[in-house]
Design an enzyme around this catalytic site. Structure first.
Site, mmCIF file in Angstrom:
data_model
loop_
_atom_site.group_PDB
_atom_site.id
_atom_site.type_symbol
_atom_site.label_atom_id
_atom_site.label_comp_id
_atom_site.label_asym_id
_atom_site.label_seq_id
_atom_site.Cartn_x
_atom_site.Cartn_y
_atom_site.Cartn_z
ATOM 1 N N ARG A 299 11.528 -33.066 64.540
ATOM 2 C CA ARG A 299 13.046 -34.019 65.545
ATOM 3 C C ARG A 299 12.409 -34.557 67.269
ATOM 4 O O ARG A 299 12.493 -35.025 67.634
ATOM 5 C CB ARG A 299 13.670 -32.679 66.089
ATOM 6 N N HIS A 442 16.022 -40.832 60.569
ATOM 7 C CA HIS A 442 15.336 -39.811 59.915
ATOM 8 C C HIS A 442 15.359 -38.623 60.669
ATOM 9 O O HIS A 442 15.328 -38.012 61.781
ATOM 10 C CB HIS A 442 14.535 -39.904 59.377
ATOM 11 N N GLU A 443 14.999 -36.883 59.794
ATOM 12 C CA GLU A 443 14.319 -35.947 60.232
ATOM 13 C C GLU A 443 16.383 -35.747 61.259
ATOM 14 O O GLU A 443 16.518 -34.569 61.811
ATOM 15 C CB GLU A 443 13.771 -35.819 61.407
ATOM 16 N N GLY A 444 16.861 -35.424 60.328
ATOM 17 C CA GLY A 444 18.422 -35.102 61.333
ATOM 18 C C GLY A 444 19.585 -36.198 62.014
ATOM 19 O O GLY A 444 18.883 -36.898 62.242
#
Lengths: 602, 602
Positions: A299, A442-444
């Site tokens: 993140r 992406h990645e949350g």
């Protein structure tokens, strides 16, 4: 492409050495053999490889995305040698132990090196980033045997890694993962299911691909508690550790994206074509916890990548605005006079200044977060480690979500600076904008980051993370009060901090009173508020350094550089930070506008 | 594709009939033969052709942009029949006189018809839009002979039109146009030069292409005063008015854009290959004034196109969010329970509501502006015409710039609602976003719109345009005060209006005191402020209608529709309108941040 066009060497040196005292990290035993020379050497190598081998094929990779030919992925020929150079220079192991052949660089310095690759060609760099993140995860949780078999070749750039989490029905909601794993009777597991959105999930760039795959043991409970993590190579290892027979991870398709087009994004069929073997990583049921080790790191790197795309766009727009003549500034009415350069127009300068504030502030914030990783991991003092951990916890969602949102705004402004040219594929800015659009997802997703911030991080350890962050921000505000020229910004930062703390307390209260749904319906506004404050804080820190440098007599181009830092700070305090007032009022009103909207009213 | 997926039939009817009283236009002699039936008939035809013939090839045209093959442009085969249907149904002449074979529809209704095409396929519709705009210009300034030769075939859809303004060195700065025109000794002119960014500048879709081209007579003064407008066909007309020999407008290249990929965008070589003949339109030296007749119209249509791309994205995201299951809402923790639909998540609902507010408010504002055109052109009362003209003058830059900025924000949110899927080319939202990115650039960049608003429109006729707009906004605020539920919004709108008027006065004062550069360095913030106010005004107008409909007993789906209008209004008054406070403070401080940034400090 000149290095200067994508990133500022001077600014990286400023952030690393003047703002973050990277050399100070050599006080830690882990980095004792390093010094400014080795740091700068690594940076120079990164700059050279990024500009000579990554940047030149950035557009070509976008125009010629990976193709499926006879069931195999074809990628333009420039990608493999670029990643080989990345490997030869040791960048897959920049942060790894000397004893494993790594450079054992501080994470801060490794990230500064990666900044060059992100700005040069995010699509090709993604293979490197995924592999580094996967190897860090193995380093943290794998057995020595697993490290030798899977991690070591990743550090050498022979094997690449992936994060194999998502499934068609389980993107943000990992608890719904259905891929199952059963003991194979030989100490390993057989996996069966399907994965979706797996970046770097297939390609011909490395000897092997090591998927770190979330799956569910047959008897596991539902939800995230039932997830375990498995090491699933594309090719099973032979006795010598080399790639052996195929392992039942079949490429079912490529996703066709609007950006990051150089990075394959795959649909994988697990165990459908043939048996798929995997090794359990760590303990059963700990899959998500392990994955979050990688995810948190990912993140902050997403935030940094966003900022570096903003940076590359900014530098291009700046170069263009300095050359391109168009129109005359307000007040210069002689139509026979030569046209002015774009940069002479106030509104163009406004857009450039906005980009500078986001790009340079984003670089500073990302490397600030990276330095927290070094302190948390390597400081001999337990309290210092704990404090750094807390600050990193609360900054992570801000770095990811706020920077990816703002960086997109910066890339949008870069297009606008170029006008119609910016809208064409003859200039790189539209690609930066498209590439960058992935980062809020992406990645949350950024919605999930906001919930993480407002729902978890603010309350964690009884507000300990927020207090730790606030103490650092407060220290900057106080330091500014010693300067006549910076004192007003110090006060504004202090006021905004008090506002954020008040709003955070109110949100916790709302969670207890009106309930968690109301609390979290305001998470997005709280994130924006926290982001503006954090960015302003970084700029004020930079302004303090700049004021000091000017006071002791910086001259010429150096003085200009520092004045630019002061002016970017002015921009953020004039345009962005005041937005926190309205956002605080919105949150504190326990706004229910989104919640109260009935589905049938749409 | 279902019609419902791109646009709401119910909402168009609401705006036309409930909000704008389109039928009231039939009081004007010009529209006396019309009535709600003919209006609705035209709309139904537009809806049918747009959904059946435009929408289906929207993605295909994006994936297969026009190509140069042996010096000729190749376009996918679906485009031509779609535009033929558009022609057969009379949409090239929707607004034109009966006596020319037109439908003589009010501009308001014609625009509502075009909304369907914009939402369905902006790239194909652009050919229609350019031709309609060019024919309107000819209608205003051409001789009868020119109208018969060039305009009539455009109304029939046999000839298409272009706006041939820009040159490589002259995009925003039309005063730097270098294409020259010399008398050819036969009453016409020969043109020589080069044009850039000409949309629809070459294609095989029509019998002929009529370029309305800005050029400079040899003895003309420098700058915009030296520009004249010429009619320059691709093929010279033969005796029968049909296309004859080629006319020295050579296609020098196609620009490769990031969106609007179905619309050719060309580089044209004028008179380089062979003589290029043109006819003067109107008086020499009046080129820019004539072109602005077309340009102002084009600007409101750009605003409308933006809003319709926002609309299409919103409808798609809404449909997706109603179906797609992912995660569980806050508080529902049972992992074994089935996942919730996306729309049940507060943050997704927030993003949908934001899109609804922008799309529906944008449609209302665009058609409101179109109705001003009808009043200005057709009202028998001179004062009513004058007042409508003034309001349209000041609204035009707002419609263009504010809507195109906000619509992009809406399309960004549509991608975010779809997550990773939204980022792929399998779903239409990423294309809407790319297409929409052109709208803040073409027909005058948004920076130029802001300068037009803050520098010219606010001061025009001694503030007359602003006063006229303010009187209309004030009337809405007062009307709201009669409703207990709407009175707070009425007060908020009144306060924001007073703020805008105060800021406008202050900007004029700054222009006189600190100078025009300072005044215009604040133009962007003023534009944003004026835009938020205008959007809130439109929503409050809609809320008044909705409150009334609910009071008199709307039920079921109708009641839901009106409650949705009220709730979109609440969103705008809660989230957007409050931003005007900070923006006012910024402008009134005569902010010099951008101006003070020295070039060397970047």
């Amino acid at each position: 492409m000149s290095a200067d066009a994508i990133l500022s060497e001077r600014d990286i040196a400023f952030v690393l050495h003047e703002l973050l005292d990277a050399e100070g990290l050599t006080r830690y035993a882990r980095f004792a053999e390093h010094g400014r020379e080795t740091f700068d050497g690594a940076l120079a190598t990164a700059q050279r490889i990024a500009t000579e081998q990554f940047a030149p094929h950035n557009r070509k990779a976008d125009l010629n995305e990976p193709r499926l030919v006879d069931g195999r992925v074809e990628i333009i020929p420039e990608v493999k040698p670029a990643l080989e150079s990345f490997a030869e220079a040791g960048f897959f192991a920049a942060h790894a132990d000397f004893e494993r052949g790594g450079m054992q660089l501080p994470w801060t310095v490794a990230q500064a090196c990666y900044a060059w690759f992100q700005a040069a060609n995010i699509g090709t760099f993604a293979y490197g980033f995924l592999t580094v993140a996967a190897s860090n995860l193995l380093n943290a949780f794998a057995t020595e045997t697993q490290k030798a078999r899977y991690m070591q070749p990743m550090l050498e750039g022979r094997f690449f890694g992936t994060m194999a989490l998502s499934e068609p029905q389980a993107g943000s909601s990992l608890g719904d993962i259905r891929t199952v794993a059963e003991p194979d009777g030989e100490g390993g597991y057989r996996l069966k299911g399907g994965k979706m959105w797996i970046s770097g999930g297939d390609h011909p760039l490395s000897e092997n691909i090591v998927h770190l795959m979330l799956a569910r043991l047959r008897d596991a409970p539902p939800g995230v508690k039932g997830l375990s993590l498995f090491i699933v190579p594309k090719y099973r290892l032979d006795a010598a550790g080399g790639p052996g027979p195929e392992n039942g991870v079949a490429l079912a398709g490529l996703n066709h994206k609007m950006g990051y087009r150089g990075t394959t994004n795959t649909v994988l069929d697990i165990g459908g074509d043939g048996p798929c073997h995997g090794e359990l990583l760590g303990e059963p049921g700990q899959g998500l916890a392990y994955m979050f080790h990688m995810m948190n790191e990912a993140r902050t790197i997403v935030g940094m990548s966003s900022a570096m795309l903003a940076y590359a766009g900014y530098r291009h727009a700046l170069g263009y605005a300095r050359e391109r003549r168009q129109g005359r500034p307000v007040g210069a009415k002689d139509p026979a006079a030569p046209p002015a350069r774009l940069i002479e127009h106030a509104d163009v300068r406004r857009m450039l200044l906005m980009q500078k504030a986001i790009a340079e502030g984003g670089l500073a914030l990302s490397l600030y977060a990276a330095r927290l990783v070094d302190v948390k991991d390597a400081d001999p003092d337990a309290e210092a480690r704990r404090e750094a951990h807390l600050v990193l916890e609360i900054l992570t969602p801000i770095v990811k979500a706020y920077l990816s949102d703002r960086a997109l705004e910066a890339n949008d402004a870069a297009i606008q600076c170029l006008g119609g040219y910016g809208y064409t594929r003859d200039f790189p800015v539209e690609q930066y904008w498209r590439d960058n659009r992935l980062n809020p997802i992406h990645e949350g997703t950024n919605g999930i980051q906001a919930i993480d911030l407002a729902g978890r991080k603010v309350a964690m350890e009884e507000g300990g993370a927020l207090h730790a962050l606030a103490a650092r921000i407060d220290a900057t505000a106080r330091a500014a009060s010693a300067w006549e020229s910076l004192a007003p910004w110090g006060r504004a930062l202090g006021d905004a901090l008090a506002r954020l703390e008040g709003t955070a307390a109110r949100l916790v209260e709302i969670g207890r009173g009106e309930g968690a749904p109301v609390q979290l319906a305001n998470a997005n506004a709280f994130m924006e508020m926290a982001g503006h404050l954090t960015l302003a804080w970084m700029h004020l820190k930079a302004a303090l350094v700049a004021a000091d440098a000017l006071k002791v007599g910086a001259e010429g181009a150096e003085a200009d550089f520092y004045r630019g830092k002061l002016h970017a700070c002015r921009y953020v305090f004039t345009v962005d930070l005041p937005k926190t007032e309205r956002l605080a009022a919105l949150c504190e009103s326990a706004d229910r506008t989104a919640l109260d909207m009935a589905e049938d009213w749409f």
